[in-house]
Motif scaffolding. Sequence first.
Motif, mmCIF file in Angstrom:
data_model
loop_
_atom_site.group_PDB
_atom_site.id
_atom_site.type_symbol
_atom_site.label_atom_id
_atom_site.label_comp_id
_atom_site.label_asym_id
_atom_site.label_seq_id
_atom_site.Cartn_x
_atom_site.Cartn_y
_atom_site.Cartn_z
ATOM 1 N N ASP A 8 27.596 4.970 58.406
ATOM 2 C CA ASP A 8 27.150 4.699 57.640
ATOM 3 C C ASP A 8 26.386 3.641 58.045
ATOM 4 O O ASP A 8 26.847 2.373 58.255
ATOM 5 C CB ASP A 8 28.007 4.702 55.978
ATOM 6 C CG ASP A 8 27.665 4.520 55.123
ATOM 7 O OD1 ASP A 8 25.997 4.433 54.955
ATOM 8 O OD2 ASP A 8 28.014 4.092 54.152
ATOM 9 N N HIS A 10 23.574 2.803 56.059
ATOM 10 C CA HIS A 10 23.396 2.050 54.625
ATOM 11 C C HIS A 10 22.110 2.743 53.967
ATOM 12 O O HIS A 10 21.420 1.722 53.138
ATOM 13 C CB HIS A 10 23.588 1.131 54.664
ATOM 14 C CG HIS A 10 24.375 -0.266 54.228
ATOM 15 N ND1 HIS A 10 25.650 0.421 53.937
ATOM 16 C CD2 HIS A 10 24.718 -0.363 55.982
ATOM 17 C CE1 HIS A 10 26.868 -0.428 54.727
ATOM 18 N NE2 HIS A 10 25.755 -1.038 55.887
ATOM 19 N N ASP A 32 32.163 3.133 57.908
ATOM 20 C CA ASP A 32 31.406 2.333 57.682
ATOM 21 C C ASP A 32 31.040 1.714 58.888
ATOM 22 O O ASP A 32 31.708 2.180 59.676
ATOM 23 C CB ASP A 32 32.254 1.117 56.776
ATOM 24 C CG ASP A 32 31.313 0.064 56.799
ATOM 25 O OD1 ASP A 32 30.616 -0.049 55.872
ATOM 26 O OD2 ASP A 32 31.604 -0.961 57.548
ATOM 27 N N GLY A 50 18.986 3.758 58.364
ATOM 28 C CA GLY A 50 19.413 2.978 57.655
ATOM 29 C C GLY A 50 17.828 1.514 57.302
ATOM 30 O O GLY A 50 17.063 2.240 57.783
ATOM 31 N N ARG A 55 21.600 -4.521 60.164
ATOM 32 C CA ARG A 55 22.779 -4.490 59.450
ATOM 33 C C ARG A 55 23.765 -3.356 60.125
ATOM 34 O O ARG A 55 24.724 -2.348 59.555
ATOM 35 C CB ARG A 55 22.708 -4.067 58.018
ATOM 36 C CG ARG A 55 21.762 -5.218 56.528
ATOM 37 C CD ARG A 55 21.719 -4.898 55.604
ATOM 38 N NE ARG A 55 22.582 -4.130 54.615
ATOM 39 C CZ ARG A 55 22.577 -3.444 53.819
ATOM 40 N NH1 ARG A 55 22.127 -3.256 53.570
ATOM 41 N NH2 ARG A 55 24.165 -3.155 53.522
#
Length: 183
Positions: A8, A10, A32, A50, A55
């Motif tokens: 992930d 995000h 995550d 993302g 990030r």
Amino acid sequence: MTRIVVIDNHGQFTHLEQRALRDAGVDTELVDNDTPPEEIDADGVVLSGGPDADRAGRSAEFLDIDVPVLGICLGMQIMASELGGRVGSGDYGGYADVTVDILDDDDPLVGSLAPETRVWASHADEVKELPDGFTHTATSDVCGIEAMSDADRDLYGVQWHPEVAHTERGEEVFENFIARCER
């Protein structure tokens, strides 16, 4: 049962990547991107899209765990930049419905989509130069490198989002990736 984890990053469509894999009949989990790769037990990894490479957590570390990896949008860009390619700003920018020309109909990830397919893609950033060992497998009039593959290392990337309804034959991209994970 084949197990594929989605890392992930995000992105707004990441949950759809997990759902597409589940709908294709594989065991899947959303993990995550700060998770250490050694904690992952999977037959394949998807590096999700993302909003920001800053990030991306430990995403780059998943390129070395000896299972097939599919990078989607930001995931492809992480793959390219970490392995010696170059990523830069796209000329187009935002999301668009794009016709993608498939350049290699033998490619295990996108070859079955030849000669072309319609996709939903963001081009804010894009791969500008392939890493060594990769083949340029798809292009469009919006983005020079829409897809890339290194079949020897089972590393694949698409600039577009196969998980969204706007992408024609997106399920086929996931099915082709699953086939690589089941070898």
